[in-house]
Scaffold this motif. Structure first.
Motif, PDB file in Angstrom:
ATOM      1  N   SER A 240       0.840  -1.202   0.000  1.00  0.00           N
ATOM      2  CA  SER A 240       0.000   0.000   0.000  1.00  0.00           C
ATOM      3  C   SER A 240       0.874   1.251   0.000  1.00  0.00           C
ATOM      4  O   SER A 240       0.508   2.265  -0.597  1.00  0.00           O
ATOM      5  N   ALA A 241       2.014   1.168   0.685  1.00  0.00           N
ATOM      6  CA  ALA A 241       2.890   2.349   0.719  1.00  0.00           C
ATOM      7  C   ALA A 241       3.409   2.682  -0.675  1.00  0.00           C
ATOM      8  O   ALA A 241       3.382   3.831  -1.115  1.00  0.00           O
ATOM      9  N   LEU A 242       3.857   1.653  -1.389  1.00  0.00           N
ATOM     10  CA  LEU A 242       4.376   1.870  -2.743  1.00  0.00           C
ATOM     11  C   LEU A 242       3.269   2.402  -3.652  1.00  0.00           C
ATOM     12  O   LEU A 242       3.471   3.344  -4.430  1.00  0.00           O
ATOM     13  N   ARG A 243       2.089   1.784  -3.518  1.00  0.00           N
ATOM     14  CA  ARG A 243       0.940   2.212  -4.310  1.00  0.00           C
ATOM     15  C   ARG A 243       0.644   3.695  -4.099  1.00  0.00           C
ATOM     16  O   ARG A 243       0.480   4.455  -5.044  1.00  0.00           O
ATOM     17  N   LYS A 244       0.636   4.064  -2.822  1.00  0.00           N
ATOM     18  CA  LYS A 244       0.300   5.447  -2.472  1.00  0.00           C
ATOM     19  C   LYS A 244       1.351   6.417  -3.038  1.00  0.00           C
ATOM     20  O   LYS A 244       1.016   7.439  -3.639  1.00  0.00           O
ATOM     21  N   ILE A 245       2.607   6.054  -2.849  1.00  0.00           N
ATOM     22  CA  ILE A 245       3.684   6.933  -3.312  1.00  0.00           C
ATOM     23  C   ILE A 245       3.594   7.149  -4.818  1.00  0.00           C
ATOM     24  O   ILE A 245       3.692   8.280  -5.313  1.00  0.00           O
ATOM     25  N   LEU A 246       3.339   6.057  -5.548  1.00  0.00           N
ATOM     26  CA  LEU A 246       3.294   6.173  -7.005  1.00  0.00           C
ATOM     27  C   LEU A 246       2.030   6.889  -7.453  1.00  0.00           C
ATOM     28  O   LEU A 246       2.050   7.689  -8.385  1.00  0.00           O
ATOM     29  N   ALA A 247       0.929   6.608  -6.768  1.00  0.00           N
ATOM     30  CA  ALA A 247      -0.339   7.223  -7.175  1.00  0.00           C
ATOM     31  C   ALA A 247      -0.315   8.720  -6.896  1.00  0.00           C
ATOM     32  O   ALA A 247      -0.755   9.528  -7.714  1.00  0.00           O
ATOM     33  N   GLU A 248       0.209   9.078  -5.733  1.00  0.00           N
ATOM     34  CA  GLU A 248       0.176  10.499  -5.362  1.00  0.00           C
ATOM     35  C   GLU A 248       1.425  11.240  -5.806  1.00  0.00           C
ATOM     36  O   GLU A 248       1.574  12.434  -5.513  1.00  0.00           O
ATOM     37  N   LYS A 249       2.321  10.498  -6.449  1.00  0.00           N
ATOM     38  CA  LYS A 249       3.578  11.109  -6.909  1.00  0.00           C
ATOM     39  C   LYS A 249       4.245  11.898  -5.777  1.00  0.00           C
ATOM     40  O   LYS A 249       4.591  13.082  -5.917  1.00  0.00           O
ATOM     41  N   ILE A 250       4.374  11.245  -4.648  1.00  0.00           N
ATOM     42  CA  ILE A 250       5.005  11.895  -3.496  1.00  0.00           C
ATOM     43  C   ILE A 250       6.448  12.236  -3.852  1.00  0.00           C
ATOM     44  O   ILE A 250       7.181  11.391  -4.366  1.00  0.00           O
ATOM     45  N   PRO A 251       6.855  13.475  -3.606  1.00  0.00           N
ATOM     46  CA  PRO A 251       8.216  13.865  -4.005  1.00  0.00           C
ATOM     47  C   PRO A 251       9.284  13.043  -3.267  1.00  0.00           C
ATOM     48  O   PRO A 251       9.063  12.626  -2.125  1.00  0.00           O
TER      49      PRO A 251
END
Lengths: 434, 779
Positions: A24-35
């Motif tokens: 879920s962490a990876l998903r979130k980072i990629l989806a939200e394009k976290i800097p």
């Protein structure tokens, strides 16, 4: 945390990991394009310190990677767990391999690395195959490979099986070994962050460090830090071995009293008195049992007690232990595992072993303890890598804390701990709970 | 520039310098073993630990980069304690028996142990024993003495280009060894002896022959290849015991090839000629100098009287000194003959009279590092010029792109990016194709002289070479020995000149021998109406004077040469060695001094005149060649033979600005794009490294190396199969009417349709010219 929920069957499968909230962490980072900076900032907040032994802040290490480097950058996971007493990484890879894969993918995203290698210790075959299977699953599900989860981020991860040399756990020797060369540490500078694998910027972290990353991303750095204590964030795996009733891996918050950990491990075997503890793997200085009972299990407390938290390998020794014999075994290990590259370690480890060996075998001389101290001083801080220090610290600490036992050996040509007592302690012990 | 304070002294050093380099500038000596300025950094011996401000631990000076404002103490208490600690570790397993070690007295460990070791050892355990290794005929091992500095490993890998040594095993059991059942076969292997800081690797020929302090040291110059490596020749009681490099960054750096280093053994050969000999009634008789010289003078005057001066010819070795070559040509011209030549293995002399000056490399040797593109035409680069090849190898690591044209592609241990592997007869056409493609790449016109003479189609290989050259910033074209000895050498020269013009680069000759440039400068070439080396054989003379050569090995066509000399009325041989071939053809043998027993000068390929003096008294009744020729000039009552010393000869021979006499320019050679007929087998002849001159041939240890293995008939696998032969077959190689029996060897580094049969070797001397057609059939 890492091993939570991993008691069941087939917890290493992707679906199990996802059911536990994995990826879920990876998903979130990629989806939200976290800097990238935000990820590294979160890690810095968490005060995650390297779990391999040195305890270097991971966020700081990641920030050393040159951001604008034009060519390839690499990531390496150090699963070459060879330190006597340490057996945590293999359990992570066995029961929760996807946490490492996810952690590495996040790290690759944060540092802009396109390729990673997981260097797995040479003598653990089952673990290696299991990690390969996990890689295949993750690749199939699109968590690694090209355009991960439909983003424009690509990351390839490979497993690399070592050949069993302890020295390959030293990060630059590990890089040499991946490159197909003899595993010998490189001199630094340059550091891997500027000149690493194949001469490219590279970050190397321990298995447990990478495995912690998804949890930090999910719970937030602050929450992770608060699990432990200030400057010692999060949970940590401790491999407890030796004269305890239930040896094994225990994942506890940093700052937990040692007494509690010992209790978790079932207390001392046969109710005997604790004599000494090596709190962080065989290269950490030994701490007398009494001192250890007042310590909490975190970097700062153990350091104050004169040792290191290291890899979190807690070797517990009871009163049946002959400290000279114990040191002889440890010294032999470092003598055997020295790579032979630089002089003080190549020549010095053999010298240390031979002196300890002759003390143990009743051939010690009055000035041998001074000699041991002097030789270790000449090795420490003079070598290319830390193996010289690792070989010296047990010798110094054993002689410092248990000097009288060594002197007894030298004077009386025999052991302070009577043979029958030693034999009683070394019987193979079956836990009552089994 | 960076500022650094070392032991209280402020110095400025270049960016990227290490502390040990800065210390050298500051004049502080830091003890070290593994560090060597020409090798990569290992930082493994730990002897160079020094104290650096703000560093918690002592740091290795060799691997610590200088930072601005850094403060370093090389002899502080902390530094010395660390250095002494390391020295103790080095000595615990090192034998403490310097008196019986061959390195004793010149050992870095021994020297530094005086300063950093203690008087007694605290190590009372058993010492390590390491079994010795067989590294071949040149390097002796005492591996128990090894301190694992890995200089030898890094040398073979980085400088010699092939990892022939490695560190096997781990920890205390680590040892240096070659690959299993292999020896160290590099032509540069002897350098590991110099590099070894202890007595683990020592010279096999020199082993236990003398102590370093018993030896006298004299500077000299190598008489072998065209590089002119600078030597330190060490003698005891006027016998050369050892040769070491004299460091000259512009020439040989700190290296020597094995030939330079070990050929001295020949100077004590039993075949040294010790006194003048005359053949009378088929018997060789020893005579005194007076008688011998009078015999020669009378003989030469007799031939001149009976047949005219033009019936006398002189053939000199390109390994002879400038002084010898100069006086020989002066003698010949004094007698009235223009027949003199030192280009013994060349066959195409069309460029004579059309040259702008003496042919040379066309650039300084040290300039190799600045090249970005290099085209090597017809060369056995690695064996013909080992240290030049080494420079190319280092430059290639820094971005030099090397291309090659020729029939041979043996391993040079450096990346050759583009190669046209063509038979000798196709070399001119291929080089012509490169010119055509290059002109097109550059958008330039070819020179008028070449218009209509160049091929119309361009092969892919030639195009790739042209593109590589076209993209270079600093370009050079080198013509190797195979190009110089080529039947159409002057056409290759014309085309190389054109490439240099089109790329604004340089072109030149690698050079066959120590004095290939000096021979031209000394005037040892035929003048108008004179005969060149080949013509003197084709049109036999009544009398010959030979200088330092063996007629069956040193000429382009040894069989024809032997026949011509055999038929002559008088053959005067000035020679350092007695040899069966000279005994067969000569009438007088005059013993002249080799390079160690005379003063003289060699002009190397870059046009550097390097003079040397005798390092030992002449053997027996031997005299320096220049003195023999001077006396002969006097006996013949010729003008201008009154030189008091060799410097006077040199001053006369090399008068004026030497650089202005070097010029590779050539005009008026008609170039053709013709190639050889299809379907014939062409001979490719190399001169094996250890057979190239009479000295190397007689050095026993060199003759035991792999480079001195007996020649085989090397044939490309496809050609071999087409001939119905297999590798290992005994074959009869026939050239004209002569033939020899050799073993066939498959060589995938050889152009199809070629047979590589080495020259300069007794087993192949019976064959004719070094190039041309031959046939191969099962013996």
């Amino acid at each position: 945390m890492i091993l939570a929920g991993c008691d069941g069957d087939r917890t290493w499968r992707l679906q199990d990991y996802v059911a536990r909230g994995g990826y879920s962490a990876l998903r979130k980072i990629l989806a939200e394009k976290i800097p990238q900076d935000a990820i590294i900032a979160e890690l810095k907040t968490s005060v995650l310190r390297g779990r391999g032994g040195a305890g270097f802040p991971t966020g700081l290490k990641w920030s050393f990677m040159p951001r604008s480097f034009p060519g390839d950058k690499y990531l390496a996971c150090n699963s070459d767990e060879g330190e006597p007493g340490t057996f945590k990484d293999r359990d992570i890879l066995r029961y929760n391999p996807h946490s490492v894969i996810e952690g590495m993918a996040i790290a690759a995203y944060a540092m802009g690395a396109a390729r990673g290698y997981n260097y797995i210790h040479g003598e653990i075959f089952e673990t290696y195959s299991r990690f390969e299977e996990a890689l295949a699953e993750a690749r199939e599900a699109g968590f690694i490979g090209r355009n991960i989860l439909g983003s424009d981020f690509s990351f390839e991860l490979f497993a690399h099986h070592g050949y069993g040399a302890y020295i390959c756990g030293e990060e630059t020797a590990l890089l040499e070994s991946i490159e197909g060369k003899k595993g010998q540490p490189r001199f630094k500078p340059p550091f891997p962050a500027s000149y690493g694998l194949y001469g490219k910027p590279t970050t190397i972290n321990n298995t447990e460090t990478f495995a912690s990353v998804p949890f930090i991303m999910n719970m937030g750095g602050e929450a992770f830090l608060n699990l432990g204590k200030p400057n010692n964030g999060g949970m940590k795996l401790f491999s407890v071995s030796g004269h305890v009733n239930r040896p094994g891996n225990y994942e506890i918050p940093l700052g937990t009293p040692f007494a509690e950990l010992l209790e978790m491990a079932g207390g001392m075997r046969g109710g005997r008195k604790i004599k000494a503890v090596i709190p962080g793997g065989s290269s950490a200085p030994v701490v007398p049992g009494g001192v250890m009972m007042d310590c909490t299990m975190d970097y700062d407390s153990i350091s104050k007690a004169g040792s290191m938290l290291g890899s979190g390998a807690v070797i517990v020794m009871d009163e049946t232990t002959c400290m000279v014999k114990a040191l002889e075994r440890l010294s032999y290990f470092y003598f055997e595992e020295s790579c032979g590259q630089c002089t003080p370690c190549r020549e010095g480890t053999g010298w240390l072993y031979r002196v300890v060996h002759r003390i143990e075998h009743g051939l010690g001389r009055p000035d041998d303890l001074d000699l041991l101290n002097s030789v270790t001083t000449n090795i420490m801080g003079r070598t290319i890598c830390a193996l010289g220090d690792a070989a010296s610290m047990p010798v110094q600490s054993f002689v410092k804390h248990f000097g009288s036992e060594f002197e007894y050996h030298i004077e009386n040509k025999k052991c302070l701990v009577p043979p029958e007592v030693q034999r009683a302690g070394s019987q193979i012990y079956v836990s009552p709970s089994c | 520039m960076l500022e650094i304070e070392i032991d209280g002294k402020q110095v400025q050093v270049n960016d990227g310098s290490t502390v040990i380099e800065a210390a050298a500038v500051a004049g502080s000596y830091i003890p070290h073993f593994c560090y060597h300025k020409k090798l990569s950094i290992a930082a493994s011996c730990r002897m160079c630990l020094v104290q650096v401000e703000k560093a918690p631990k002592p740091l290795p000076a060799c691997a610590t980069p200088v930072t601005n404002g850094m403060k370093v103490w090389t002899h502080s208490e902390l530094a010395v304690k660390a250095q002494k600690g390391v020295m103790e570790f080095l000595l615990i397993n090192h034998p403490l028996d310097c008196p019986i070690c061959d390195q004793g007295g010149e050992c870095q460990l021994q020297d530094l142990a005086v300063g950093y070791g203690s008087t007694a050892s605290r190590y009372q355990e058993e010492k390590r024993v390491v079994f010795n290794k067989n590294l071949g005929a040149l390097v002796s091992t005492d591996m128990t003495r090894c301190i694992n500095c890995t200089r030898c490993v890094r040398f073979t890998t980085e400088i010699a280009g092939e990892m022939e040594l490695g560190q096997a095993f781990r920890g205390e059991h680590a040892e240096i060894m070659p690959f299993i059942e292999k020896t160290v076969d590099s032509e540069l292997s002897g350098n590991i002896i110099d590099l070894c800081p202890v007595g683990a690797l020592t010279s096999k020929p020199f082993r236990f022959a003398a102590r370093t302090w018993e030896l006298s040291r004299r500077k000299s110059v190598s008489p072998h290849d065209s590089l002119g490596a600078n030597l330190i020749v060490q003698t005891k009681h006027d016998v050369v015991k050892r040769v070491l490099p004299f460091e000259n960054e512009d020439v040989n750096e700190c290296w020597l090839s094995d030939k330079d280093r070990f050929s001295y053994e020949a100077l004590s050969s039993e075949q040294r000629l010790g006194a003048p000999m005359i053949r009378q009634g088929g018997q060789w008789k020893q005579v005194d100098w007076q008688a011998a010289l009078e015999f020669v003078a009378t003989g030469l005057r007799g031939v001149e009287r009976d047949h005219g001066a033009a019936s006398i010819g002189a053939l000199a070795s390109p390994h002879a000194t400038v002084e010898e070559l100069y006086l020989l040509q002066k003698l010949m011209r004094g007698l009235g003959s223009e027949n003199i030549d030192f280009r013994l293995r060349e066959v195409d002399f069309r460029a004579d009279g059309k040259r702008a000056g003496a042919p040379w490399l066309g650039m300084p040797i040290a300039g190799v590092k600045d090249l970005t593109r290099l085209l090597v035409v017809g060369s056995f680069l690695r064996k013909d010029a080992p240290l030049l090849a080494q420079r190319v190898r280092q430059a290639a690591k820094k971005g030099l792109h090397v291309s090659a044209i020729g029939p041979n592609a043996e391993e040079w241990l450096l990346p050759v990016r583009n190669r046209a592997l063509v038979a000798p007869s196709a070399m001119v056409a291929t080089l012509g194709q490169v010119v055509v493609a290059l002109a097109k790449e550059k958008g330039a016109e070819v020179s008028v002289a070449l218009l209509g003479k160049l091929p119309e189609t361009v092969s892919d290989e030639a195009l790739a070479i042209a593109q590589s050259l076209a993209s270079g910033r600093k370009v050079a074209v080198w013509l190797g020995n195979l190009a110089v000895q080529h039947a159409r050498a002057s056409e290759l020269q014309m085309l190389a000149q054109e490439i240099a013009r089109l790329t604004d680069g340089s072109f030149g000759f690698i050079g066959e021998a120590a004095n290939s440039v000096g021979g031209y400068l000394a005037g040892a070439v035929p003048g108008a109406g004179g005969l060149n080396a080949a013509a003197m054989i084709e049109q036999p003379r009544a009398a010959y004077v030979t200088l330092n050569l063996e007629p069956d090995l040193d000429l382009a066509n040894p069989a024809a040469a032997m026949a011509a000399l055999d038929g002559a009325q008088l053959v005067v041989a000035l020679t350092s060695f007695d040899s069966p071939s000279l005994r067969q053809v000569a009438d007088v043998m005059l013993p002249i001094a080799p390079f160690t027993e005379t003063s003289g000068t060699f002009v190397n390929c870059e046009g550097r005149a390097q003079s040397f003096t005798a390092v030992a008294k002449p053997f027996a009744d031997v005299r320096p060649g220049w003195k023999v020729l001077r006396v002969l000039g006097n006996l013949l009552a010729l003008e201008g033979f009154a030189h008091a010393d060799s410097e006077a000869v040199r001053a006369e021979a090399l008068a004026g600005d030497l650089a202005s006499r070097l010029d590779n320019g050539v005009e008026g050679i008609v170039v053709s794009s013709a190639t050889g007929p299809a379907g014939v087998l062409e001979r490719v002849a190399d001169v094996p490294i250890h057979f190239a001159d009479p000295i190397a041939r007689r050095a026993p240890s060199l003759q035991k190396t792999r480079d001195a293995a007996a020649p085989t008939a090397r044939i490309a696998p496809a050609t071999l199969a087409a001939l119905g032969l297999a590798a290992g077959d005994r074959v009869r190689v026939a050239q004209g009417t002569a033939s020899v029996e050799l073993v066939a060897q498959a060589d995938d580094g050889l152009a199809a349709g070629c047979v590589r049969v080495a020259a300069a070797h007794p087993s192949t001397a019976a064959l004719g010219a070094m190039s041309g057609d031959l046939s191969v059939e099962r013996a």
